[in-house]
Design a protein around this motif. Structure first.
Motif, PDB file in Angstrom:
ATOM      1  N   GLY A  75     -38.948  -3.982  13.524  1.00 31.98           N
ATOM      2  CA  GLY A  75     -39.639  -4.985  12.719  1.00 31.98           C
ATOM      3  C   GLY A  75     -38.765  -6.161  12.344  1.00 31.98           C
ATOM      4  N   ALA A  76     -38.956  -6.645  11.098  1.00 28.66           N
ATOM      5  CA  ALA A  76     -38.262  -7.848  10.642  1.00 28.66           C
ATOM      6  C   ALA A  76     -36.747  -7.645  10.614  1.00 28.66           C
ATOM      7  CB  ALA A  76     -38.774  -8.238   9.253  1.00 28.66           C
ATOM      8  N   ASP A  77     -36.292  -6.411  10.339  1.00 30.37           N
ATOM      9  CA  ASP A  77     -34.851  -6.126  10.347  1.00 30.37           C
ATOM     10  C   ASP A  77     -34.250  -6.401  11.720  1.00 30.37           C
ATOM     11  OD1 ASP A  77     -34.990  -5.361   7.757  1.00 30.37           O
ATOM     12  OD2 ASP A  77     -34.493  -3.248   8.076  1.00 30.37           O
ATOM     13  N   MET A  78     -34.965  -5.922  12.721  1.00 24.14           N
ATOM     14  CA  MET A  78     -34.485  -6.084  14.097  1.00 24.14           C
ATOM     15  C   MET A  78     -34.453  -7.572  14.467  1.00 24.14           C
ATOM     16  SD  MET A  78     -33.590  -4.002  16.565  1.00 24.14           S
ATOM     17  CE  MET A  78     -33.201  -4.225  18.295  1.00 24.14           C
ATOM     18  N   VAL A  79     -35.480  -8.305  14.043  1.00 22.30           N
ATOM     19  CA  VAL A  79     -35.543  -9.737  14.369  1.00 22.30           C
ATOM     20  C   VAL A  79     -34.363 -10.466  13.724  1.00 22.30           C
ATOM     21  CG1 VAL A  79     -36.902 -11.850  14.146  1.00 22.30           C
ATOM     22  CG2 VAL A  79     -38.042  -9.677  14.628  1.00 22.30           C
ATOM     23  N   LEU A  80     -34.100 -10.138  12.444  1.00 17.11           N
ATOM     24  CA  LEU A  80     -32.982 -10.793  11.755  1.00 17.11           C
ATOM     25  C   LEU A  80     -31.656 -10.436  12.430  1.00 17.11           C
ATOM     26  CD1 LEU A  80     -31.737 -12.413   9.442  1.00 17.11           C
ATOM     27  CD2 LEU A  80     -31.805 -10.351   8.030  1.00 17.11           C
ATOM     28  N   ARG A  81     -31.493  -9.160  12.808  1.00 14.58           N
ATOM     29  CA  ARG A  81     -30.238  -8.760  13.432  1.00 14.58           C
ATOM     30  C   ARG A  81     -30.047  -9.449  14.783  1.00 14.58           C
ATOM     31  NH1 ARG A  81     -28.669  -2.626  14.865  1.00 14.58           N
ATOM     32  NH2 ARG A  81     -29.694  -3.262  16.782  1.00 14.58           N
ATOM     33  N   GLU A  82     -31.127  -9.572  15.542  1.00 14.55           N
ATOM     34  CA  GLU A  82     -31.044 -10.273  16.830  1.00 14.55           C
ATOM     35  C   GLU A  82     -30.643 -11.741  16.623  1.00 14.55           C
ATOM     36  OE1 GLU A  82     -32.659  -9.129  20.339  1.00 14.55           O
ATOM     37  OE2 GLU A  82     -31.465  -7.527  19.439  1.00 14.55           O
ATOM     38  N   LYS A  83     -31.179 -12.342  15.547  1.00  9.28           N
ATOM     39  CA  LYS A  83     -30.810 -13.726  15.249  1.00  9.28           C
ATOM     40  C   LYS A  83     -29.318 -13.849  14.966  1.00  9.28           C
ATOM     41  CE  LYS A  83     -34.826 -16.239  13.599  1.00  9.28           C
ATOM     42  NZ  LYS A  83     -35.383 -17.080  12.538  1.00  9.28           N
ATOM     43  N   ILE A  84     -28.790 -12.882  14.215  1.00 10.30           N
ATOM     44  CA  ILE A  84     -27.354 -12.888  13.916  1.00 10.30           C
ATOM     45  C   ILE A  84     -26.558 -12.744  15.221  1.00 10.30           C
ATOM     46  CG2 ILE A  84     -25.502 -11.649  12.719  1.00 10.30           C
ATOM     47  CD1 ILE A  84     -27.596 -10.842  10.583  1.00 10.30           C
ATOM     48  N   PHE A  85     -26.984 -11.813  16.071  1.00  6.80           N
ATOM     49  CA  PHE A  85     -26.310 -11.649  17.367  1.00  6.80           C
ATOM     50  C   PHE A  85     -26.330 -12.950  18.164  1.00  6.80           C
ATOM     51  CE2 PHE A  85     -27.276  -6.823  17.617  1.00  6.80           C
ATOM     52  CZ  PHE A  85     -26.071  -6.547  17.006  1.00  6.80           C
ATOM     53  N   ASN A  86     -27.490 -13.591  18.198  1.00  7.47           N
ATOM     54  CA  ASN A  86     -27.606 -14.813  19.002  1.00  7.47           C
ATOM     55  C   ASN A  86     -26.695 -15.912  18.482  1.00  7.47           C
ATOM     56  OD1 ASN A  86     -29.423 -13.645  20.685  1.00  7.47           O
ATOM     57  ND2 ASN A  86     -31.235 -14.492  19.670  1.00  7.47           N
ATOM     58  N   THR A  87     -26.657 -16.062  17.153  1.00  6.94           N
ATOM     59  CA  THR A  87     -25.778 -17.074  16.557  1.00  6.94           C
ATOM     60  C   THR A  87     -24.336 -16.823  16.975  1.00  6.94           C
ATOM     61  OG1 THR A  87     -27.246 -17.241  14.647  1.00  6.94           O
ATOM     62  CG2 THR A  87     -24.999 -18.066  14.371  1.00  6.94           C
ATOM     63  N   ILE A  88     -23.919 -15.580  16.858  1.00  8.31           N
ATOM     64  CA  ILE A  88     -22.521 -15.232  17.143  1.00  8.31           C
ATOM     65  C   ILE A  88     -22.218 -15.386  18.635  1.00  8.31           C
ATOM     66  CG2 ILE A  88     -20.853 -13.338  17.083  1.00  8.31           C
ATOM     67  CD1 ILE A  88     -22.087 -12.413  14.477  1.00  8.31           C
ATOM     68  N   THR A  89     -23.116 -14.873  19.469  1.00  3.96           N
ATOM     69  CA  THR A  89     -22.906 -14.985  20.916  1.00  3.96           C
ATOM     70  C   THR A  89     -22.800 -16.437  21.352  1.00  3.96           C
ATOM     71  OG1 THR A  89     -24.241 -12.996  21.155  1.00  3.96           O
ATOM     72  CG2 THR A  89     -23.793 -14.231  23.147  1.00  3.96           C
ATOM     73  N   ASN A  90     -23.650 -17.268  20.770  1.00  2.00           N
ATOM     74  CA  ASN A  90     -23.642 -18.696  21.073  1.00  2.00           C
ATOM     75  C   ASN A  90     -22.264 -19.297  20.776  1.00  2.00           C
ATOM     76  OD1 ASN A  90     -24.641 -21.219  21.732  1.00  2.00           O
ATOM     77  ND2 ASN A  90     -25.380 -21.622  19.662  1.00  2.00           N
ATOM     78  N   VAL A  91     -21.682 -18.926  19.644  1.00  2.00           N
ATOM     79  CA  VAL A  91     -20.342 -19.436  19.300  1.00  2.00           C
ATOM     80  C   VAL A  91     -19.314 -18.927  20.316  1.00  2.00           C
ATOM     81  CG1 VAL A  91     -18.486 -19.371  17.585  1.00  2.00           C
ATOM     82  CG2 VAL A  91     -20.871 -19.614  16.839  1.00  2.00           C
ATOM     83  N   PHE A  92     -19.389 -17.642  20.633  1.00  2.61           N
ATOM     84  CA  PHE A  92     -18.413 -17.062  21.571  1.00  2.61           C
ATOM     85  C   PHE A  92     -18.464 -17.777  22.926  1.00  2.61           C
ATOM     86  CE2 PHE A  92     -18.566 -12.597  19.410  1.00  2.61           C
ATOM     87  CZ  PHE A  92     -17.864 -13.104  18.341  1.00  2.61           C
ATOM     88  N   LYS A  93     -19.676 -18.042  23.396  1.00  3.31           N
ATOM     89  CA  LYS A  93     -19.815 -18.708  24.700  1.00  3.31           C
ATOM     90  C   LYS A  93     -19.313 -20.138  24.641  1.00  3.31           C
ATOM     91  CE  LYS A  93     -23.620 -16.040  26.669  1.00  3.31           C
ATOM     92  NZ  LYS A  93     -25.054 -16.072  27.032  1.00  3.31           N
ATOM     93  N   ARG A  94     -19.502 -20.768  23.488  1.00  5.48           N
ATOM     94  CA  ARG A  94     -19.056 -22.154  23.312  1.00  5.48           C
ATOM     95  C   ARG A  94     -17.539 -22.255  23.499  1.00  5.48           C
ATOM     96  NH1 ARG A  94     -20.550 -23.620  17.616  1.00  5.48           N
ATOM     97  NH2 ARG A  94     -22.691 -23.298  18.327  1.00  5.48           N
ATOM     98  N   HIS A  95     -16.850 -21.150  23.220  1.00  4.91           N
ATOM     99  CA  HIS A  95     -15.392 -21.153  23.350  1.00  4.91           C
ATOM    100  C   HIS A  95     -14.925 -20.487  24.645  1.00  4.91           C
ATOM    101  CE1 HIS A  95     -14.273 -22.763  19.370  1.00  4.91           C
ATOM    102  NE2 HIS A  95     -15.510 -22.413  19.099  1.00  4.91           N
ATOM    103  N   GLY A  96     -15.840 -20.379  25.597  1.00  5.91           N
ATOM    104  CA  GLY A  96     -15.445 -19.834  26.895  1.00  5.91           C
ATOM    105  C   GLY A  96     -15.378 -18.326  26.952  1.00  5.91           C
ATOM    106  N   GLY A  97     -15.986 -17.656  25.979  1.00  7.29           N
ATOM    107  CA  GLY A  97     -15.956 -16.200  25.968  1.00  7.29           C
ATOM    108  C   GLY A  97     -16.782 -15.593  27.093  1.00  7.29           C
ATOM    109  N   VAL A  98     -16.278 -14.506  27.654  1.00  5.85           N
ATOM    110  CA  VAL A  98     -17.054 -13.725  28.620  1.00  5.85           C
ATOM    111  C   VAL A  98     -17.180 -12.327  28.035  1.00  5.85           C
ATOM    112  CG1 VAL A  98     -16.232 -15.013  30.610  1.00  5.85           C
ATOM    113  CG2 VAL A  98     -15.008 -12.971  29.897  1.00  5.85           C
ATOM    114  N   THR A  99     -18.260 -11.649  28.392  1.00  9.44           N
ATOM    115  CA  THR A  99     -18.480 -10.358  27.763  1.00  9.44           C
ATOM    116  C   THR A  99     -18.163  -9.220  28.725  1.00  9.44           C
ATOM    117  OG1 THR A  99     -20.017  -9.032  26.442  1.00  9.44           O
ATOM    118  CG2 THR A  99     -20.953 -10.286  28.271  1.00  9.44           C
TER     119      THR A  99
END
Lengths: 591, 591
Positions: A75-99
């Motif tokens: 539910g809403a918890d999962m949506v919020l957590r996914e948003k947090i993941f996306n924000t963080i992943t976006n920053v990591f990629k901006r700095h050339g991060g690979v997973t």
């Protein structure tokens, strides 16, 4: 073909119907929902369709729940957590991060000897023949093992978002779980000093600003070299440096008096040495503190200190260039628990990180609660224990020797940061003003009509949905042959779907369909919807979705300004901004 | 401040330097890279910096590897897998899917009695006090447990992408692993019949078309009701229906003669019954097959068959409306192993799904390879065994009774599909023409200059990078105080970074910076780059990134047309399309 569509209308077979009312009795409503256990009352025959009952096995004898310290996300918890993941992943990629992705379990030997006393918290797999394995305790040791195995990788900026496991005492509401996500960014490789260390701090800032925490977090910063230098200058014996360092690390949880007591009484440090340490470790500041320490002749003569000074001097210089120094606090009380750090160390704190009361001061008034605790014993969740804070929301540092523990002599120096997603989540969840939508559907396809001849237009709804899906538009409709309009609106509203596409026999005959934006105020000119041409369907829908998204973004931004600090936002008029967006030139819709 | 920048240049301390040459000796180069074990030769003192050697522990005594049947994911593999995840998630969201996350381990009792013989493949956690837990075997049972615990959720379209665990014999190259991803979409709830079942097939089509598999996959379709009806009509005793069904399910791996043998000799079926079954289960078709069966009077009189006919009739009708029937094969040999299916069943196959030779026919010529196998025994990877196919790439069906196994009488009917990501990955990896980029960086910030006075412009590079990051542009630079231009280009090329921003003292003095698109042909007018104003930096960069992305998309699309089938694409001229894109009106750059 037509015969099948008629069959559809008739074929709501009773064997698919379920008992309309089912009773259950939660055993302990005070427990968190995820751990409630349901005892099904014996079936009342009048409620049960015999066909279903035959198939249904008996209710299981054991409690249906997730294992202790774990939870489901939905539910809403999962949506919020996914948003947090996306924000963080976006920053990591901006700095050339690979997973990278590593197995959830490692050979037991890989984890052995890496976590000191905490090794007792490691989950082992049962010995079922073959190799002995354990669930990973963090993502750092698997990363070091990965680097040791892949000798061709001498430099990498890697991020890894994955679950780790610790058989610890859980505090579920505060985000302290036995299964929890870590979210790590590490820069491995031999580079000129302090440049990656500074970029990590820039990344920390981008993450928390991306999450909307402007001004609400502090990056505590220290260096093992400076800390060790201070201990040496104060006269701490070499063998006592790590234990004394651990004691200093507790300054965020207890006052100096208690830490001093631990040093002197438990760890046998001479009182005058403890007092000398006490003069330093309470110091906090920025570059000014560094300059102050550099003027201290005793410190300046210590070799470890000299290295630490040079590091910090460079770091502050690079932080200026990165525009990343504003939230940093050079904090001599920061020591970090793990042994493997070799240089700069970080820890990010926010309101709620520290416990409300220290364990020591809670001792006196804890008689009653101790008795209560005794009952449930170790199994009790510590969410409401005021001596348990949320703790740091991110932490890390430089560890230049860990990879060598696996590869022998090939060292790969590393510096990194780990974000505590579950803790970040619990803080954001508690402060969440707006309810998140559960799904992302943009269009609900409905049929309008009534009376005996109403077919439900299932074929037409299916075809419209298929056209929308073909155009990559997120769409749903009710899985009902003859749905009531009211129920279709209810389903759309329940998920906050922004647009309804309403099919009617008459409109279809003219090649038209009605589109209606949901939730418009009563007096809005488009409250009743607009007729659009079926042949331009997907384009007309896309334009409206895009326009609405832009509007929502503007409103959200404006509300964000309002919320943060309550100062910046006072002059912002949300409605005005929204209107400006509405009249914008980018997206034009002809009515 | 200036002093620190000078310090930076001087402070490449020797203690951070590592031994320039390190030797290692892979024990078995024939093993997959991920399982190679490195024995470090004893250190040569002249290679090792003493400071590092002191810190470096001895090489561990055990083999550094991941546990059997597991692997790390990194580099281009990880990028491709993420692309597959994104494609699939995008489809799921388009259909209103919401995601849930459940713990990686469940109470042992939850998994007990759900997987029949395969229960022996479940990984248990060691008994370390407290609850007994096991790693999840699939995502379906945890979903059913989740629904049983959350009685308020009576309808949900949930997707779940997560790892599952089976102590099975691995075949790594074919994507058969002990730790592998499942990617499930399930529609739970009581609806009018066959609408969600049809939408699942639409979703399967969207996923494989999204992955570029047009015309290269077949959705095998059958119904447990039809299969059971056939068995009843043929005279299979009720108790033998599931075992006989299991035998039929092997028709994709062995010829009818072998299946018949198993039925008669192993499972004691009368030969004339087996022959009667044989007449039906070889049939394949579309709606025509359904019509043919409906005309069979013996079948039409069977009640299970009647239900199956009604289901399939509706399903084909809905598939037409969804435009989703083209890749479906109504296949009476499809039976599916798991017991819990109650209605329609699906299985998606592609080239390589079936083994190259059947186990039976391989028996004769397997003497030699058996001897070889005997040596490595159970530990041998079966990647090269021709009797092991990749298997199905997706499978699922309707299971109306599973939730009731947990909740007692509350049934929640479900239908769903599970995509086998690792198998899909191994097929796409094998056919991959283009190498994926490892990271997504768009801009590499470089310094140009030389001679004694060259500072390396680290401060300026840092500031430029920070401006790019502020504008959400993915950027990197070399962590070196005084980098060589050549090394900076090499680093950018290694990651396929499309743009270089090159700082020079002279250009900076004029408020300019050079931007250069990487990989342009020798005669391209912009081969040497363009000077842009520093004050418009981020905008100028964004415009170029956007234009390049559009161009790349057009080229990719054109190449896709060329690859698929090799027919559609023959008239497409990639260069021409690319040029059309280049001259487009949307993105204009002033030179």
């Amino acid at each position: 073909m037509q015969s099948s569509w008629i069959l559809a209308i008739r074929s709501v077979r009773p064997s698919r119907r379920l008992a309309p009312t089912l009773t259950f009795r939660p055993t302990c409503l005070s427990a968190p929902a995820s751990r409630r256990c349901f005892h099904i009352s014996s079936p009342r025959p009048q409620d049960i369709n015999p066909a279903i009952e035959d198939m249904a096995p008996k209710a299981p004898k054991f409690e249906i729940k997730t294992p202790k310290g774990t939870r489901d996300w939905s539910g809403a918890d999962m949506v919020l957590r996914e948003k947090i993941f996306n924000t963080i992943t976006n920053v990591f990629k901006r700095h050339g991060g690979v997973t990278i992705d590593t197995p959830v379990f490692e050979l037991k030997e890989i984890l052995a000897g890496k976590y000191g006393e905490d090794s007792k918290l490691i989950y082992d797999l049962a010995d079922q023949g073959g190799e002995l394995c354990s669930l990973r305790y963090d993502l750092t040791v698997p990363f070091a093992r990965f680097l040791a195995m892949n000798k061709d990788i001498s430099q990498i900026k890697r991020y890894h978002i994955a679950k780790v496991y610790r058989r610890d005492q859980p505090a579920v509401k505060k985000g302290r779980m036995r299964e929890f996500y870590q979210c790590d960014f590490d820069i491995a490789g031999l580079y000129d000093p302090m440049i990656p260390d500074a970029e990590i701090i820039r990344i920390i800032n981008e993450v928390f600003e991306g999450l909307g925490w402007q001004g609400k977090y502090t990056i505590k910063l220290n260096s093992r070299k400076i800390l060790d230098g201070i201990f040496q200058v104060c006269g701490v014996p070499e063998a006592s440096i790590r234990p004394i360092s651990s004691a200093v690390d507790k300054l965020d949880k207890m006052p100096w008096e208690d830490v001093r007591k631990e040093m002197v009484e438990e760890k046998g440090l001479a009182p005058e040495i403890a007092d000398k340490i006490g003069k330093y470790v309470v110091l906090k500041g920025k570059r000014d503190l560094l300059e102050q320490l550099q003027k201290d002749e005793e410190l300046a003569a210590n070799p470890s200190m000299q290295q630490g000074f040079a590091d910090m001097d460079l770091l502050f210089t690079y932080l200026d260039a990165f525009n990343a120094g504003h939230s940093v606090s050079f904090d001599l009380s920061l020591a970090r628990g793990l042994d493997y750090y070799t240089g700069v160390i970080y820890e990010v704190v926010t309101e709620g990180s520290a416990p409300k009361v220290s364990a020591a001061s809670a001792d006196a008034s804890a008689e009653k609660s101790k008795k209560k605790k005794g009952k449930a014993g170790e199994d009790e969740d510590r969410s409401d224990d005021p001596t348990v804070g949320i703790g740091s929301v991110a932490a890390g540092g430089r560890y230049d020797n860990l990879v060598g523990m696996f590869s022998g002599k090939t060292q790969v120096p590393c510096v990194g940061i780990s974000f505590g997603i579950d803790r970040i989540f619990s803080i954001m969840r508690a402060n969440q003003a707006k309810k998140e939508r559960k799904n992302e559907v943009d269009v609900f396809v409905m049929a309008f009509g009534g009376g005996k001849d109403f077919t439900g237009l299932l074929k037409e709804r299916s075809e419209i949905a298929a056209r929308l899906w073909d155009a990559n538009i997120k769409a749903e409709f009710l899985y009902k042959v003859k749905p009531k309009l009211q129920n279709q609106f209810k389903a759309a509203e329940a998920n906050g779907v922004p647009f309804a596409l309403i099919l009617g026999e008459d409109e279809l005959a003219q090649g038209k369909i009605k589109i209606k934006e949901m939730g418009l105020p009563e007096d809005h000119p488009l409250k009743e919807g607009e007729l659009i041409d079926l042949k331009n369907l997907t384009k007309e829908v896309q334009v409206r979705i895009e326009r609405k998204k832009q509007l929502d973004a503007i409103v959200e931004q404006a509300e964000g300004l309002r919320v943060v600090g309550g100062i910046k936002g006072e002059d912002v008029k949300v409605e005005q901004l929204a209107k400006e967006g509405e009249g914008g030139e980018e997206v034009k819709v002809e009515n």
